[in-house]
Motif scaffolding. Structure first.
Motif, PDB file in Angstrom:
ATOM      1  N   UNK A  83       0.830  -1.200   0.000  1.00  0.00           N
ATOM      2  CA  UNK A  83       0.000   0.000   0.000  1.00  0.00           C
ATOM      3  C   UNK A  83       0.868   1.256   0.000  1.00  0.00           C
ATOM      4  N   UNK A  84       1.962   1.229   0.750  1.00  0.00           N
ATOM      5  CA  UNK A  84       2.893   2.359   0.751  1.00  0.00           C
ATOM      6  C   UNK A  84       3.544   2.533  -0.616  1.00  0.00           C
ATOM      7  N   UNK A  85       3.853   1.411  -1.280  1.00  0.00           N
ATOM      8  CA  UNK A  85       4.405   1.483  -2.634  1.00  0.00           C
ATOM      9  C   UNK A  85       3.407   2.138  -3.586  1.00  0.00           C
ATOM     10  N   UNK A  86       2.129   1.809  -3.432  1.00  0.00           N
ATOM     11  CA  UNK A  86       1.087   2.424  -4.272  1.00  0.00           C
ATOM     12  C   UNK A  86       1.053   3.930  -4.051  1.00  0.00           C
ATOM     13  N   UNK A  87       1.201   4.361  -2.813  1.00  0.00           N
ATOM     14  CA  UNK A  87       1.206   5.793  -2.520  1.00  0.00           C
ATOM     15  C   UNK A  87       2.358   6.491  -3.228  1.00  0.00           C
ATOM     16  N   UNK A  88       3.534   5.860  -3.214  1.00  0.00           N
ATOM     17  CA  UNK A  88       4.702   6.449  -3.874  1.00  0.00           C
ATOM     18  C   UNK A  88       4.493   6.542  -5.381  1.00  0.00           C
ATOM     19  N   UNK A  89       3.915   5.503  -5.967  1.00  0.00           N
ATOM     20  CA  UNK A  89       3.697   5.512  -7.415  1.00  0.00           C
ATOM     21  C   UNK A  89       2.659   6.543  -7.834  1.00  0.00           C
ATOM     22  N   UNK A  90       1.658   6.756  -6.988  1.00  0.00           N
ATOM     23  CA  UNK A  90       0.601   7.704  -7.324  1.00  0.00           C
ATOM     24  C   UNK A  90       1.035   9.141  -7.063  1.00  0.00           C
ATOM     25  N   UNK A  91       1.756   9.359  -5.954  1.00  0.00           N
ATOM     26  CA  UNK A  91       2.145  10.714  -5.551  1.00  0.00           C
ATOM     27  C   UNK A  91       3.555  11.002  -6.025  1.00  0.00           C
ATOM     28  N   UNK A  92       3.669  11.792  -7.067  1.00  0.00           N
ATOM     29  CA  UNK A  92       4.986  12.090  -7.620  1.00  0.00           C
ATOM     30  C   UNK A  92       5.753  13.065  -6.732  1.00  0.00           C
ATOM     31  N   UNK A  93       5.047  13.988  -6.075  1.00  0.00           N
ATOM     32  CA  UNK A  93       5.707  15.009  -5.262  1.00  0.00           C
ATOM     33  C   UNK A  93       5.779  14.570  -3.809  1.00  0.00           C
ATOM     34  N   UNK A  94       6.948  14.795  -3.204  1.00  0.00           N
ATOM     35  CA  UNK A  94       7.157  14.392  -1.817  1.00  0.00           C
ATOM     36  C   UNK A  94       6.225  15.137  -0.871  1.00  0.00           C
ATOM     37  N   UNK A  95       5.845  16.371  -1.225  1.00  0.00           N
ATOM     38  CA  UNK A  95       4.988  17.171  -0.352  1.00  0.00           C
ATOM     39  C   UNK A  95       3.621  16.526  -0.159  1.00  0.00           C
ATOM     40  N   UNK A  96       3.077  15.961  -1.224  1.00  0.00           N
ATOM     41  CA  UNK A  96       1.771  15.289  -1.120  1.00  0.00           C
ATOM     42  C   UNK A  96       1.912  13.842  -0.684  1.00  0.00           C
ATOM     43  N   UNK A  97       3.088  13.264  -0.870  1.00  0.00           N
ATOM     44  CA  UNK A  97       3.301  11.862  -0.525  1.00  0.00           C
ATOM     45  C   UNK A  97       3.358  11.647   0.982  1.00  0.00           C
ATOM     46  N   UNK A  98       4.004  12.587   1.703  1.00  0.00           N
ATOM     47  CA  UNK A  98       4.199  12.426   3.136  1.00  0.00           C
ATOM     48  C   UNK A  98       2.917  12.214   3.916  1.00  0.00           C
ATOM     49  N   UNK A  99       1.910  13.086   3.776  1.00  0.00           N
ATOM     50  CA  UNK A  99       0.661  12.879   4.525  1.00  0.00           C
ATOM     51  C   UNK A  99      -0.024  11.562   4.185  1.00  0.00           C
ATOM     52  N   UNK A 100       0.016  11.146   2.921  1.00  0.00           N
ATOM     53  CA  UNK A 100      -0.613   9.882   2.536  1.00  0.00           C
ATOM     54  C   UNK A 100       0.110   8.698   3.161  1.00  0.00           C
ATOM     55  N   UNK A 101       1.423   8.765   3.214  1.00  0.00           N
ATOM     56  CA  UNK A 101       2.201   7.692   3.850  1.00  0.00           C
ATOM     57  C   UNK A 101       1.848   7.602   5.336  1.00  0.00           C
ATOM     58  N   UNK A 102       1.724   8.757   5.989  1.00  0.00           N
ATOM     59  CA  UNK A 102       1.384   8.749   7.411  1.00  0.00           C
ATOM     60  C   UNK A 102      -0.018   8.164   7.640  1.00  0.00           C
ATOM     61  N   UNK A 103      -0.971   8.532   6.785  1.00  0.00           N
ATOM     62  CA  UNK A 103      -2.321   7.983   6.925  1.00  0.00           C
ATOM     63  C   UNK A 103      -2.334   6.471   6.720  1.00  0.00           C
ATOM     64  N   UNK A 104      -1.503   6.000   5.790  1.00  0.00           N
ATOM     65  CA  UNK A 104      -1.442   4.563   5.547  1.00  0.00           C
ATOM     66  C   UNK A 104      -0.843   3.830   6.748  1.00  0.00           C
ATOM     67  N   UNK A 105       0.184   4.427   7.364  1.00  0.00           N
ATOM     68  CA  UNK A 105       0.757   3.837   8.579  1.00  0.00           C
ATOM     69  C   UNK A 105      -0.279   3.801   9.705  1.00  0.00           C
ATOM     70  N   UNK A 106      -1.044   4.865   9.851  1.00  0.00           N
ATOM     71  CA  UNK A 106      -2.064   4.911  10.889  1.00  0.00           C
ATOM     72  C   UNK A 106      -3.136   3.847  10.661  1.00  0.00           C
ATOM     73  N   UNK A 107      -3.552   3.673   9.396  1.00  0.00           N
ATOM     74  CA  UNK A 107      -4.545   2.640   9.082  1.00  0.00           C
ATOM     75  C   UNK A 107      -3.999   1.253   9.385  1.00  0.00           C
ATOM     76  N   UNK A 108      -2.719   1.040   9.101  1.00  0.00           N
ATOM     77  CA  UNK A 108      -2.103  -0.262   9.367  1.00  0.00           C
ATOM     78  C   UNK A 108      -2.049  -0.547  10.862  1.00  0.00           C
ATOM     79  N   UNK A 109      -1.678   0.463  11.654  1.00  0.00           N
ATOM     80  CA  UNK A 109      -1.619   0.275  13.104  1.00  0.00           C
ATOM     81  C   UNK A 109      -3.012  -0.001  13.676  1.00  0.00           C
ATOM     82  N   UNK A 110      -4.020   0.707  13.164  1.00  0.00           N
ATOM     83  CA  UNK A 110      -5.386   0.484  13.625  1.00  0.00           C
ATOM     84  C   UNK A 110      -5.831  -0.940  13.302  1.00  0.00           C
TER      85      UNK A 110
END
Length: 419
Positions: A83-110
């Motif tokens: 899922x994190x790999x999908x976020x990287x492939x979809x989000x080309x810019x690091x500025x938009x990638x960071x929040x999505x990566x954090x949300x994915x980590x939060x969903x995984x922990x939940x």
């Protein structure tokens, strides 16, 4: 499933993770490499622990119930990397990638917290052959369904990202690799969804088979193999394809044998090797032997320049007009070489008695045209293909034999011998 078969998939996953980490110097700076390696490493570890022999080995040391939960948690964490790999492939810019990566980590922990709570509440007990639910069966079914849903979500997210990413990549190995990875994800969805059979088993008997299901083991191995192929396809043009290149070079070396041998018989000095007659070079040296053979053939062609008959192209065209098969550039070049070999053997120098104006062709022309550029030899590959075509015409073309006879008749030297 017994024996070493359950260890095939973990061996592929863990070997691939180690290979990619070594190749990318730890993959610290490249999130794509990091996430691919994370998926492979945690998938391999989960399958390794969940193998029957591993469970039997761990049983005296650790209660089996936590091990069962731990393997599921590892599988879920492996899918989180996708899922994190999908976020990287979809989000080309690091500025938009960071929040999505954090949300994915939060969903995984939940997910991990909820899954652990459901597993404990279900009061699972492990026997020698099965996982038995002594507590609430529906809680365990919810735990299993949640795992399947989370895994399918991660895989489908990656599948969409790969499909979108591949559409913007031109034809080549990268696009092929992305498509293989997409297929790996599709097989992974089936592998993950196979957990639904555990639900059916629990509903039927109140227990779940211990270890990985044989079908799931096969699907995991296929997924691992596809991930390995798709992620390493860009390397296939290097060391992985060396044996194929060597075999092809040796076949082409042999294909040039008739033309080279005819030139070497007339001009032994063109040989660059101590053993020029060797027909089967060692596989590892086949490419070098092929390049050397090309050079030797060119040296022979250069040595024949004084004996080239400027009338050959015209004779080839006339023979082709009368219905003889051939007449292309390779046929003309083969005929030029064949006639020049006859002239050298007989001491005939056509340029001394024939002018270019008589034939419309310059006697000093080095070689005929070929494919791939002005002189047809813009690459080594094109050069080899050209010389193979010339060799085939030199050996078997009736038109070349006819032109040789005509050239001999013009010079009054009799009948030509076979090359």
């Amino acid at each position: 499933m017994t024996g070493l078969t359950p260890y095939l998939a973990p061996a592929l996953f863990l070997g691939f993770a180690g290979f990619r980490l070594a190749l990318s110097s730890g993959a610290r700076s490249d999130p794509v490499q990091r996430y691919i390696c994370g998926f492979a490493a945690f998938s391999g570890l989960a399958l390794l622990v969940n193998a029957p022999a591993s469970l039997a080995l761990l049983e005296p040391l650790v209660p089996t119930e936590p091990v069962i939960w731990f393997t599921r948690a590892l599988k879920a964490y492996a899918l989180t990397w996708l899922a994190l790999l999908a976020v990287v492939l979809i989000s080309a810019r690091a500025a938009t990638r960071g929040p999505r990566v954090r949300r994915q980590h939060q969903a995984a922990l939940l997910f991990q917290a909820v899954a652990a709570a459901l597993f404990v509440a279900a009061d699972v007990r492990v026997t020698d052959e099965a996982v038995v639910i002594d507590g609430d069966t529906w809680l365990f079914l919810l735990y299993t369904a949640l795992f399947v849903a989370y895994g399918s979500y991660c895989l489908m997210l990656l599948c969409a990202a790969l499909t979108r990413h591949a559409s913007g990549v031109g034809p080549g190995r990268v696009r092929t690799g992305l498509r293989i990875l997409t297929l790996a994800v599709a097989v992974g969805v089936v592998w993950t969804s196979w957990g639904l059979t555990d639900i059916a088993s629990v509903l039927e008997s109140g227990r779940q088979p211990l270890g990985e299901h044989p079908v799931a083991t096969v699907l995991s191995a296929i997924t691992a193999a596809l991930v390995l192929c798709g992620s390493t396809i860009t390397l296939w043009g290097g060391p992985l394809t060396a044996p194929v290149r060597w075999l092809r070079a040796r076949r082409r070396f042999r294909a040039l044998e008739p033309l080279w041998r005819a030139l070497h018989r007339a001009l032994p000095e063109i040989a660059l090797a101590a053993d020029p007659a060797r027909r089967n070079p060692e596989l590892r040296t086949a490419e070098f032997a092929l390049y050397r053979r090309i050079i030797e053939i060119h040296d022979g062609q250069l040595a024949l320049r004084p004996h080239l008959d400027p009338a050959v192209p015209k004779l080839v065209a006339e023979a082709a007009a009368r219905g003889a098969t051939g007449g292309g550039a390779a046929t003309i070049e083969a005929a030029r070489i064949a006639v020049a070999l006859d002239n050298r053997r007989l001491g005939v120098v056509p340029g001394a008695n024939t002018t270019g104006s008589d034939t419309g062709t310059d006697a000093g022309t080095e070689n005929g045209p070929g494919p791939g550029g002005e002189d047809g030899r813009s690459t080594v590959e094109a050069e080899v293909g050209w010389l193979v075509a010339v060799t085939e015409e030199f050996v078997s073309s009736p038109l070349v034999a006819e032109v040789r006879e005509q050239a001999r008749a013009r010079t009054g030297t009799g009948t030509a011998t076979a090359p």
